[in-house]
Scaffold this active site. Sequence first.
Site, PDB file in Angstrom:
ATOM      1  N   GLU A   1       0.834  -1.206   0.000  1.00 44.75           N
ATOM      2  CA  GLU A   1       0.000   0.000   0.000  1.00 44.75           C
ATOM      3  C   GLU A   1       0.872   1.260   0.000  1.00 44.75           C
ATOM      4  O   GLU A   1       0.546   2.242  -0.658  1.00 44.75           O
ATOM      5  CB  GLU A   1      -0.914   0.014   1.228  1.00 44.75           C
ATOM      6  CG  GLU A   1      -1.955  -1.080   1.221  1.00 44.75           C
ATOM      7  CD  GLU A   1      -2.784  -1.067   2.489  1.00 44.75           C
ATOM      8  OE1 GLU A   1      -3.970  -0.725   2.397  1.00 44.75           O
ATOM      9  OE2 GLU A   1      -2.238  -1.395   3.570  1.00 44.75           O
TER      10      GLU A   1
ATOM     11  N   TYR B   1     -15.874  25.884  -0.601  1.00 45.35           N
ATOM     12  CA  TYR B   1     -15.655  24.429  -0.635  1.00 45.35           C
ATOM     13  C   TYR B   1     -14.516  24.029  -1.545  1.00 45.35           C
ATOM     14  O   TYR B   1     -13.974  22.937  -1.408  1.00 45.35           O
ATOM     15  CB  TYR B   1     -16.931  23.634  -0.934  1.00 45.35           C
ATOM     16  CG  TYR B   1     -17.814  24.143  -2.033  1.00 45.35           C
ATOM     17  CD1 TYR B   1     -17.529  23.876  -3.358  1.00 45.35           C
ATOM     18  CD2 TYR B   1     -18.955  24.870  -1.728  1.00 45.35           C
ATOM     19  CE1 TYR B   1     -18.356  24.330  -4.363  1.00 45.35           C
ATOM     20  CE2 TYR B   1     -19.782  25.326  -2.735  1.00 45.35           C
ATOM     21  CZ  TYR B   1     -19.488  25.059  -4.051  1.00 45.35           C
ATOM     22  OH  TYR B   1     -20.304  25.505  -5.036  1.00 45.35           O
TER      23      TYR B   1
ATOM     24  N   ILE C   1      -6.227   4.776   8.038  1.00 48.57           N
ATOM     25  CA  ILE C   1      -7.100   5.831   7.518  1.00 48.57           C
ATOM     26  C   ILE C   1      -7.848   6.526   8.665  1.00 48.57           C
ATOM     27  O   ILE C   1      -8.328   7.642   8.492  1.00 48.57           O
ATOM     28  CB  ILE C   1      -8.054   5.329   6.409  1.00 48.57           C
ATOM     29  CG1 ILE C   1      -8.897   4.150   6.854  1.00 48.57           C
ATOM     30  CG2 ILE C   1      -7.272   5.006   5.150  1.00 48.57           C
ATOM     31  CD1 ILE C   1      -9.939   3.696   5.822  1.00 48.57           C
ATOM     32  N   GLU C   2      -7.911   5.892   9.824  1.00 48.86           N
ATOM     33  CA  GLU C   2      -8.452   6.570  10.998  1.00 48.86           C
ATOM     34  C   GLU C   2      -7.609   7.808  11.328  1.00 48.86           C
ATOM     35  O   GLU C   2      -8.147   8.880  11.636  1.00 48.86           O
ATOM     36  CB  GLU C   2      -8.468   5.627  12.213  1.00 48.86           C
ATOM     37  CG  GLU C   2      -9.457   4.485  12.100  1.00 48.86           C
ATOM     38  CD  GLU C   2      -8.937   3.243  11.379  1.00 48.86           C
ATOM     39  OE1 GLU C   2      -9.561   2.179  11.524  1.00 48.86           O
ATOM     40  OE2 GLU C   2      -7.909   3.318  10.669  1.00 48.86           O
TER      41      GLU C   2
ATOM     42  N   LYS D   1     -11.450   2.888   0.984  1.00 45.77           N
ATOM     43  CA  LYS D   1     -10.446   2.267   0.112  1.00 45.77           C
ATOM     44  C   LYS D   1     -11.209   1.290  -0.763  1.00 45.77           C
ATOM     45  O   LYS D   1     -11.872   0.386  -0.263  1.00 45.77           O
ATOM     46  CB  LYS D   1      -9.434   1.456   0.917  1.00 45.77           C
ATOM     47  CG  LYS D   1      -8.483   2.212   1.776  1.00 45.77           C
ATOM     48  CD  LYS D   1      -7.561   1.191   2.462  1.00 45.77           C
ATOM     49  CE  LYS D   1      -6.484   1.835   3.265  1.00 45.77           C
ATOM     50  NZ  LYS D   1      -5.545   0.824   3.808  1.00 45.77           N
TER      51      LYS D   1
END
Length: 120
Positions: free
Chosen positions: A21, A53, A72-73, A99
């Site tokens: 990864e 935005y 990813i946390e 993901k």
Amino acid sequence: MDKIFLKGCRFYGYHGVFSEEKQLGQIFTVDLELELDLSRASESDRLEDTVHYGLIFETVKKQVEHQTYDLIEKLGGAICDNILEHFPEVQTVNISIAKENPPIAGHYDAVGISLERGRK
């Protein structure tokens, strides 16, 4: 509370626990929902009375594409912290990160996390 949302933002990053990864990278899909008071903007029709935005998108893009995290946390928490730090109008950030192709054998659309962070 009013909301601004960004859905299906796609970025290429190098986050994950496994070496593949970190070396090959993958696509991350980010959905954001920002809670804030939009009453002034809804009356004035002025960009200065809301949160741009496009700038939120660039903030997320920079975090996903130029940083690396095992989890990813952690990525999600860093994005929330960054938005709350740089956009004082935003009271709460809800983020989902997916993901689509993690190194897990099986059939699924995506795996991911959702976080909610707000001002204390």
